[in-house]
Design an enzyme around this catalytic site. Structure first.
Site, PDB file in Angstrom:
ATOM      1  N   TYR A  56       0.975  -1.296   0.115  1.00 21.60           N
ATOM      2  CA  TYR A  56      -0.278  -0.447  -0.165  1.00 21.60           C
ATOM      3  C   TYR A  56       0.402   0.841  -0.068  1.00 21.60           C
ATOM      4  O   TYR A  56       1.946   1.405   0.145  1.00 21.60           O
ATOM      5  CB  TYR A  56      -1.295   0.160   1.001  1.00 21.60           C
ATOM      6  CG  TYR A  56      -0.329   0.248   2.582  1.00 21.60           C
ATOM      7  CD1 TYR A  56       0.772  -0.715   2.744  1.00 21.60           C
ATOM      8  CD2 TYR A  56      -0.121   1.525   3.096  1.00 21.60           C
ATOM      9  CE1 TYR A  56       1.129  -0.309   4.488  1.00 21.60           C
ATOM     10  CE2 TYR A  56       0.295   1.930   4.342  1.00 21.60           C
ATOM     11  CZ  TYR A  56       0.919   0.986   5.181  1.00 21.60           C
ATOM     12  OH  TYR A  56       1.469   1.208   5.795  1.00 21.60           O
TER      13      TYR A  56
ATOM     14  N   LEU B 145      11.348   1.076   6.800  1.00 21.85           N
ATOM     15  CA  LEU B 145      10.288   1.327   5.540  1.00 21.85           C
ATOM     16  C   LEU B 145      11.595   3.069   5.002  1.00 21.85           C
ATOM     17  O   LEU B 145      11.996   4.220   6.202  1.00 21.85           O
ATOM     18  CB  LEU B 145       9.049   1.467   5.645  1.00 21.85           C
ATOM     19  CG  LEU B 145       8.814   2.123   4.279  1.00 21.85           C
ATOM     20  CD1 LEU B 145       8.483   0.876   3.261  1.00 21.85           C
ATOM     21  CD2 LEU B 145       7.730   2.619   4.556  1.00 21.85           C
TER      22      LEU B 145
HETATM   23  C1  PLP Z   1       6.987   1.908   9.230  1.00 21.41           C
HETATM   24  C2  PLP Z   1       6.827   2.982   8.641  1.00 21.41           C
HETATM   25  N1  PLP Z   1       8.359   3.853   8.879  1.00 21.41           N
HETATM   26  C3  PLP Z   1       8.354   5.332   7.765  1.00 21.41           C
HETATM   27  C4  PLP Z   1       7.873   5.154   7.536  1.00 21.41           C
HETATM   28  C5  PLP Z   1       7.664   6.878   7.138  1.00 21.41           C
HETATM   29  O1  PLP Z   1       7.064   6.994   5.196  1.00 21.41           O
HETATM   30  P1  PLP Z   1       7.271   7.755   4.336  1.00 21.41           P
HETATM   31  O2  PLP Z   1       7.514   9.006   4.999  1.00 21.41           O
HETATM   32  O3  PLP Z   1       6.860   7.170   3.398  1.00 21.41           O
HETATM   33  O4  PLP Z   1       5.082   8.635   4.904  1.00 21.41           O
HETATM   34  C6  PLP Z   1       6.188   4.669   7.935  1.00 21.41           C
HETATM   35  C7  PLP Z   1       4.632   5.544   6.981  1.00 21.41           C
HETATM   36  O5  PLP Z   1       3.520   4.853   7.326  1.00 21.41           O
HETATM   37  C8  PLP Z   1       5.768   3.798   8.013  1.00 21.41           C
HETATM   38  O6  PLP Z   1       4.512   3.208   8.215  1.00 21.41           O
END
Ligand code: PLP
Length: 284
Positions: free
Chosen positions: A32, A202
């Site tokens: 997602y 992530l």
């Molecule tokens: C586990 C995790 N790490 C980091 C992020 C931050 O990612 P982004 O800046 O792309 O929203 C998210 C965002 O939902 C996340 O679920």
């Protein structure tokens, strides 16, 4: 009433038809993205959709659209729902098939769903900062995939919530990885420190924007794992995500970070971030 995207169509919730055999439902077998909307415009949409395709490829899932088609669908959702400040949620599951763990024998079409919704910027948190709770990182070893499997994240966030904290910060083998739905950064002696983009986190799109901003502002960055002990000695701490932007952390496990108020480096980055989004929204 919210307009959703499913099965190639834009539709109202009443007419949504999701199969009980959807593998997203059985196994969390899908990926997602969440894309922020400012002033009716998608923010860093290409980066998000590119990551969606990367996540899908890592779980051997072929998305039945092109990147441009998904961006167009996201734009259409923003328009159909008349969203000014909010976000688009999009997910792709491996499709519907009788429940067996391995991929279905017969080819099934992945199910792409999405919607756009109004959500205000969390200004109070962004300005005043939040408290966080550290929790053990019990997740699997492919946290680089933005997978629908979020049970460990859900449990961590709930633990933080029960402790009156906004976010849970994962610690794996004594090292700070990231938040349950955010990336984590410390600031020590003017240097911004964050976990490298490995399989253990992530690689957030907001994280990447922040690292770019550090470069532009001449702020030194160290992409390395820092320990739980180091975390407790940081001058400043902040978390980033699409919806929480750059949020200062002013309290970790009941102990104030620095002076207990958002730090100067964090504020400088917030100001630079606000310059990237439409002015009318930045002043919201
Ligand atoms: C586990 C995790 N790490 C980091 C992020 C931050 O990612 P982004 O800046 O792309 O929203 C998210 C965002 O939902 C996340 O679920």
């Amino acid at each position: 009433m919210t307009i959703y995207f499913i099965d190639g169509q834009f539709t109202k919730k009443d007419s949504l038809n999701i199969s009980i055999d959807d593998r997203g439902y059985y196994f969390g077998d899908g990926v997602y993205e969440v894309v922020k909307v400012y002033d009716g415009e998608l923010f860093t949409a290409e980066e998000h959709i590119e990551r969606l395709f990367q996540s899908a490829s890592k779980i051997k899932l072929a998305i039945p659209y092109s990147e441009q088609q998904l961006i167009d669908i996201a734009k259409e959702l923003v328009k159909a729902n008349d969203v000014k400040t909010g976000h688009v949620y999009m997910q792709v599951t491996r499709g519907a098939s009788p429940r067996v763990h391995q991929f279905p024998e017969l080819a099934v079409t992945p199910v792409v769903t999405g919607y756009a919704i109004h959500s205000p910027r969390p200004i109070k948190n962004i300005e005043g900062g939040v408290s966080v709770k550290t929790v053990e990182d019990v997740r699997w070893l492919r946290c680089d995939i933005k997978s629908l499997n979020l049970l460990a994240n859900v449990l961590a966030k709930q633990e933080a919530h029960e402790a009156d904290c906004t976010e849970a910060i994962f610690i794996r083998d004594g090292v700070v990885t990231e938040g349950s739905s955010s990336n984590a950064f410390g600031v020590k002696d003017g240097v911004v420190i964050t976990h490298p983009a490995t399989n253990l986190i992530l690689n957030g799109i907001t994280r990447r924007v922040v690292l770019e901003l550090c470069k532009e502002l001449g702020i030194s960055v160290e992409e390395r794992g820092f320990t739980h002990d180091e975390m407790n000695e940081m001058d400043e701490f902040f978390i980033t995500s699409t919806t929480s932007e750059i949020t200062p952390v002013v309290n970790i496990d009941g102990k104030a970070v620095g002076s207990g108020t958002p730090g100067d480096v964090t504020k400088k980055l917030q100001e630079a971030f606000a310059r990237q989004i439409p002015l009318s929204v930045a002043r919201d």
